[in-house]
Design a protein around this motif. Structure first.
Motif, short mmCIF file in Angstrom:
data_model
loop_
_atom_site.label_atom_id
_atom_site.label_comp_id
_atom_site.label_asym_id
_atom_site.label_seq_id
_atom_site.Cartn_x
_atom_site.Cartn_y
_atom_site.Cartn_z
N PRO A 1 25.92 66.01 20.57
CA PRO A 1 25.39 65.28 19.41
C PRO A 1 25.09 63.84 19.83
CG PRO A 1 27.77 65.62 19.18
CD PRO A 1 27.34 66.36 20.43
N THR A 2 23.97 63.28 19.37
CA THR A 2 23.57 61.94 19.83
C THR A 2 23.13 61.06 18.66
OG1 THR A 2 21.24 62.51 20.11
CG2 THR A 2 22.69 62.91 21.98
N ARG A 3 23.13 59.77 18.93
CA ARG A 3 22.65 58.77 17.98
C ARG A 3 22.07 57.59 18.76
NH1 ARG A 3 26.70 56.37 13.46
NH2 ARG A 3 27.67 58.36 13.98
N LEU A 4 21.08 56.90 18.19
CA LEU A 4 20.45 55.76 18.85
C LEU A 4 20.64 54.51 18.00
CD1 LEU A 4 18.53 54.98 21.31
CD2 LEU A 4 16.65 55.27 19.71
N ILE A 5 21.11 53.43 18.60
CA ILE A 5 21.25 52.15 17.89
C ILE A 5 20.40 51.12 18.63
CG2 ILE A 5 22.84 50.33 17.19
CD1 ILE A 5 25.03 52.34 16.93
N ALA A 6 19.41 50.56 17.93
CA ALA A 6 18.44 49.69 18.61
C ALA A 6 18.66 48.23 18.27
CB ALA A 6 17.03 50.10 18.22
N ASP A 7 18.24 47.36 19.21
CA ASP A 7 18.08 45.93 18.95
C ASP A 7 19.38 45.23 18.55
OD1 ASP A 7 16.51 43.68 18.98
OD2 ASP A 7 15.82 43.90 16.93
N ILE A 8 20.40 45.40 19.37
CA ILE A 8 21.66 44.69 19.10
C ILE A 8 22.02 43.77 20.26
CG2 ILE A 8 22.62 46.35 17.46
CD1 ILE A 8 24.22 47.56 19.81
N GLY A 9 20.99 43.09 20.78
CA GLY A 9 21.20 42.19 21.92
C GLY A 9 22.17 41.06 21.60
N ILE A 10 22.78 40.49 22.63
CA ILE A 10 23.86 39.53 22.42
C ILE A 10 23.37 38.16 22.02
CG2 ILE A 10 25.47 40.70 23.93
CD1 ILE A 10 24.81 38.62 26.05
N ALA A 11 22.05 37.93 22.04
CA ALA A 11 21.59 36.63 21.56
C ALA A 11 21.89 36.46 20.07
CB ALA A 11 20.10 36.47 21.82
#
Lengths: 241, 241, 241, 241, 241, 241, 241, 241
Positions: C132-142
């Motif tokens: 089972p998978t999930r994608l989490i986008a755009d959580i860069g440390i800036a």
């Protein structure tokens, strides 16, 4: 043959001086690296060979033009129509027929399908330098059983050229299991830290098995040339003990 | 446990703040990298653990001090005499007894005798994080038969750490023949273009077999830590199908 | 299945020998790296799978073709029309339907929008290997608050793949806050000293938090494969304690 | 002050010419890099300052001698006994008393205990250039909660110097959460691919958060100097809104 | 403003989450790096800003889109027709009018004509962050008299951004003669060993004059951002003493 | 000889497993790289050979211990007093007497006096693998006449090993003038950009003359081993045409 | 000539300031590096020279535009129709006629046909700076006899520029046999580890023969300029003893 | 003088063959690089010179032994007691007296005090090759006024050697202001990214001012040798126009 320099055989004014003495000096005739020359320059060199041949020089062949794209190949073929062009290996041989084979067998093995063009360049070079040759494709170490199945063949060779990109580990694995010298041929196949073949070249130089000599990345011509020299004195395939 | 910052448990003024929350947050307790700290600093950190323990904190161990030479080891042992020092692996564990093992087995394999210190650091780390462990030495690919003889064992592991210097090709050869994840651990064993372990690291990142995660050169602690996390949910060795 | 070598199932003469034994040996079926092969070669490999399937081999799938541009994708689809092509991730899966999921959840997180193609390649690979998978986008440390808001989700995963280019610092920040292993996936997104992803790869290898295994730059397939192996034994998402 | 050149104030024949004009031109007096000079050379330079001071030059201080080991420190102290030597930071200041502070506060933060010597060099430099300073130690991103606990302090600074080795990711994480400029100071703390600080420097240059200026590895003096310049016009700590 | 995460303002599903809090947290609004995103992605981000603005969010601007080629610029302008596109600097600003200037002056100096695009990106960034700016072109050190003629101007600046490719020596030469901080901006202008700007970056980090902070190669946005932060508290140009 | 693995001949528990099968498999017996092992480990390996020999194994020699400093040499000699130690080449051979020579002559040529230790290691290796050998010193290309004077000798060799540091250009100059294969052996002799031998290795890989195989820097053993393999089938020196 | 700066001769607003003083200061007039400038910028610079010439400035030439492709060449020729364009060398000279030659002869030698464009750029530069010049092509060290045949000519030169790619060994071989200084000019001709000319540059810097000064890769202009300076005081070719 | 080879003058069996013909061939006598040779080897070479001199060879000097530490210096002085040892420059000259000077003046300039040993090696080499010389110390570009004050002197030189470490920018700044050729001599003075002198070498190769030839890092001998060749034909200092 006279002195080298302006006016000598092989002199193309302002451009190049062919190394016609090479067969005598090195035991292997000249090769022309095509891709760093313009189409016109490649054509002029081919024309000089044609001129010399027409003048009665019988001792010139075989001449190889390496790294020749289709445009440069056509420039050569225009001057030397008897030449043979192998497009995948980007190599032209003039005359088309390789010399009768002598010496031990050169086997060229490659890790993956993508290494085939360079592997084939190595094989053709060795063949035009007079060795019996064979090509073994797609025996990369990610599926070691494929390599192990070909070991009996590999152990018959007088010299094995091993072409590999990515991690470049195949030459070590082969060299550790045979007695013949291995010519390690890194290829530029790879991406990320393996891009351009540098990692493969470093791996091959660092090989923990002895018996490996490395050539430049994608230098199939150099690998085949060296292998042909190495196999020169070895017994012919059928006589191998 | 209170807020982090000045005055909190683990606060050593002007020097460090111990990460006492780590066991809860990450499932693995803190480790102290000793070699970049002065002997006095290492001693002060050990003393803080001793103080906290004397104050009734029961949840602190096991704590590891890694890359500890003899001088730093003695500074730790002065404050924490119950600790155990493994000189070859340069690691101290406090308390000396590892926790009861759980999860799948971690096997640490190394290519050559010279990789043993780092391999042993990885094995001890995994054991102090609670996994059953085993060490397999000297199965470098220059003599492939030694590796092939150990394959049945390697196939039992829930995770295999593979330490190798020089050409770093061993992880690929192992990963291509087993189904468990491989943690590739480049070592600084090597000379010439392999000096410092950079070639081994590049080779491992370029591996043509999938299933390999690479850690920093000589990072036995990190490799053992990752392997212990990976093997956490796997069946215990005897139950492995 | 018979011996490997000329004439065996999967043998494509002078080109490749498919590793049909891989599912049994490694627990994951073969993948074909498309971009280093010619369109014709990719088509020939797809045709061999089609032929084997028509011959009754039921155990072959799922097969992945990775790094496939549209031209190569069409060559595959011509031979294997049941395959599914995900253009952004440049991946083809045959058959189109992933297997029923088992094991723990694989979360793929990425630092920026530009890392999405590689992240998606990792996610699809893990899914076709059965997780089972999930994608989490755009959580860069800036903008760290975006990452912190997703921590509860990330802490549910059995393995987190973290894709990042530029400074490549995201895997460390995540690994330091969760207990599952992190697969660090450097991407070639970046310019200047970050061009090509080398800085991201170095940062990830140097991570001061343990629990991170690094794969090659842009190797979404390798990251997803490793994550699927890691999550194999973990409890399914709903059972996670 | 006269023309520069042979015979001028600050001229030490065959060795050096002190840059006595620097305070006027740059707003900060000279610093002497000690470790690349012999003990005798360092002593001769200190003696020239002593001579000029005895001759009535009141405008020379503070002078800093950086990267001074104990032997070089003693050579300076022999000539300038009023100087102060900070052994951990390897810095000498003459005269010992820093000037009255003005401008905004400079905070020096460091990732780990091992970064302290360089961080302290930066702090002392900023203080001797006239800024109020503070040092925050051991807030590496492997335990992010420690950093987050210090954010209110960090947000008061007019400039934050962030010293970090290994992966060098701390400056980005801080810069993304404050409004003041960050001076990123890579340190040589690290091993493997992080050895020598190069990875830290690359990471800092690649930072995905803007507002970061990078100095050379271990250049605590340069970082403190730049921070002092940056904080020059900012409101004093108590006035900060 | 509510919590970050799915559904929040700035959330673009499966693609990005805009950092709308940035102005409050960092004192400078968000910038969108366009060249690593597809045209569609850039357009979607611009559309989200337009939507938020239409919803009454007055606090969003100025937003910058950097490294935008004409195609991406058009995608932005379609959604935000009030934006301004500067093609040479590849930057879009929305709204078109910069804020009223405050703080000290930022001067951007560049070594050669070829550095102009990056220099202009830095200047525009500083201006849209609210500083008075000026650009000085073509004062490379091969003709030092041109630089010396501009020194009086340079000495008025609160911060000088110095863009240079090739040997990257200009920042040192300027920093040694002024009292304000220098932001060194290496450019990719160069060939041979200077190709890509790496030599310029190394030179700038190695500068023997203190007072220099380096940003990534071609990172005009980052340089302008940092300069604007540095100049924030400095007196306005006419008040400078 | 039985299966490899625990308990087999050559098994040294927890340390190493000697590759006793190597003579049969590779035509050359094992070599022990001494410098990456502890004195105790080297001694234990020597003792195992002594034990096997005492047990009647007659087929073991010659065994080489390479890169052995005096301390490690003494550990070997304690167990194998019949061994011979060549201090300059840092090599031990057991038994002391090389086998009767067969095959073509291996000539080892070196560019400068400083390359002698590595050159001598190559020569001794080839001799202990059974080839007739010769050493030619100090024929660097800065004084080309010295090289040209030795060409007739070099043209008699079946293989020439060429050791060179600094610019590493000697192998090309020799290879271009002879017909035998050249093994290029870069040495770490050099300073500045030539430090460590990397430039020499790059030059040799880039050689514009074909017929060159490169080994790792300072790998005299590997060069001699490869040369011995290459010269195996060539006519003995006196029979050479 | 007046002060440099806005409004001066050679000032092109917002773009460049021509270094018109260079002939007086350096003994050689300005050159314009064309390839890093836009076609419009190159045209504007050419137009300023035309304007100054029309205004009576007689002292400006010869001006060189280097690295000019056909498009940029046409922009120059539109403004300065008296200029001469050498397409192979990518150089424009204005006016077309070189000055009367003085000083010693500059010989430009190149290793292979592919090095001709850069070699020709060097030769033309030296000629337009007033030296008698000659070009010797295709004397690479793979066929040393061709080089040796040209030694008498090379020994007549006051300075020899040696252009070579690949292994870059030719300058050493020449420098070791002549008494004049050698300007080593690495070219980007090469592939694999020689790609881009970096190996050639390293080899030349590492040359074991003294008397060699190296310029940047493909910097034919710089090599010709330096050679012209070196040959300035030497006797004219016919007077050479 | 007879043929080179075994038994010739200068032949030291199994060790070296002195290049006694060099003065005739190159116009400059031999130099012996001492630091890569053992003390015994250096002594043997000195003894051969002494033997030849005692045999009546009058044409040998001056001979230089470079990079000689005190131990090697004593070995030379034992055989050649008339030699002169300059400890800072690590150079021995035999005989002690330099030849009468001829040609133009060679000025050696260095950026900082730490560059003095290498600068002095360059100066002494040029003097022993027969040129008038001068040394200018500590004119680094961080304090440009010191350099500008020495310009009139620098403009008198026939050749200027510029030694610099760290950013290596000094040669460009000087070359842009004088008409004589500059020999750029990078030194290993530096730390961080400047460590070892590589950045200085890259900067010098990338110099945007023409007229610069670069030698290897710390190669004071090579720089002095090249400068002496360059200045050979120039007018003597007093005649300079």
């Amino acid at each position: 043959m006279g002195e080298p320099g302006p006016g000598a055989d092989g002199w193309i004014d302002g451009l190049a001086e062919l190394d016609l003495d090479r067969a005598r000096r090195r035991g292997a005739p000249e090769a022309v690296l095509a891709d760093a020359k313009s189409v016109e320059q490649v054509g002029a060199i081919a024309a000089e060979y044609a001129r010399l041949h027409a003048d009665g020089r019988e001792d010139l062949g075989p001449v190889l033009f390496t790294r020749a794209d289709r445009q440069r190949a056509e420039a050569v073929l225009a001057a030397l129509p008897q030449a043979r062009y192998e497009a995948e290996a980007r190599i032209l041989a003039w005359p088309a027929e390789p010399p009768a084979s002598s010496g031990g067998e050169v086997i060229v093995a490659c890790a993956g399908t993508s290494d085939l063009p360079v592997a084939r360049e190595a094989e053709l070079t060795a063949r035009y330098l007079g060795r019996p040759t064979r090509l073994i494709a797609d025996i990369g170490i990610a599926g070691l059983h494929r390599l192990q199945a070909r070991l009996p063949e590999l152990r018959q060779a007088a010299c094995v050229v091993v072409a590999a990109g990515m991690d470049g580990a195949l030459p070590t694995v082969i060299a550790g299991q045979i007695s013949a010298p291995v010519v390690a041929l890194p290829t530029s196949v790879g991406y990320g830290v393996a891009a351009g073949g540098h990692t493969a070249a470093l791996t091959m130089l660092s090989a923990c098995a002895p018996g490996i000599g490395v050539v430049n990345i994608d230098n199939g011509y150099g690998a085949g040339h060296l292998a042909a020299q190495i196999a020169r004195w070895a017994p012919a395939p059928e006589d191998h003990s």
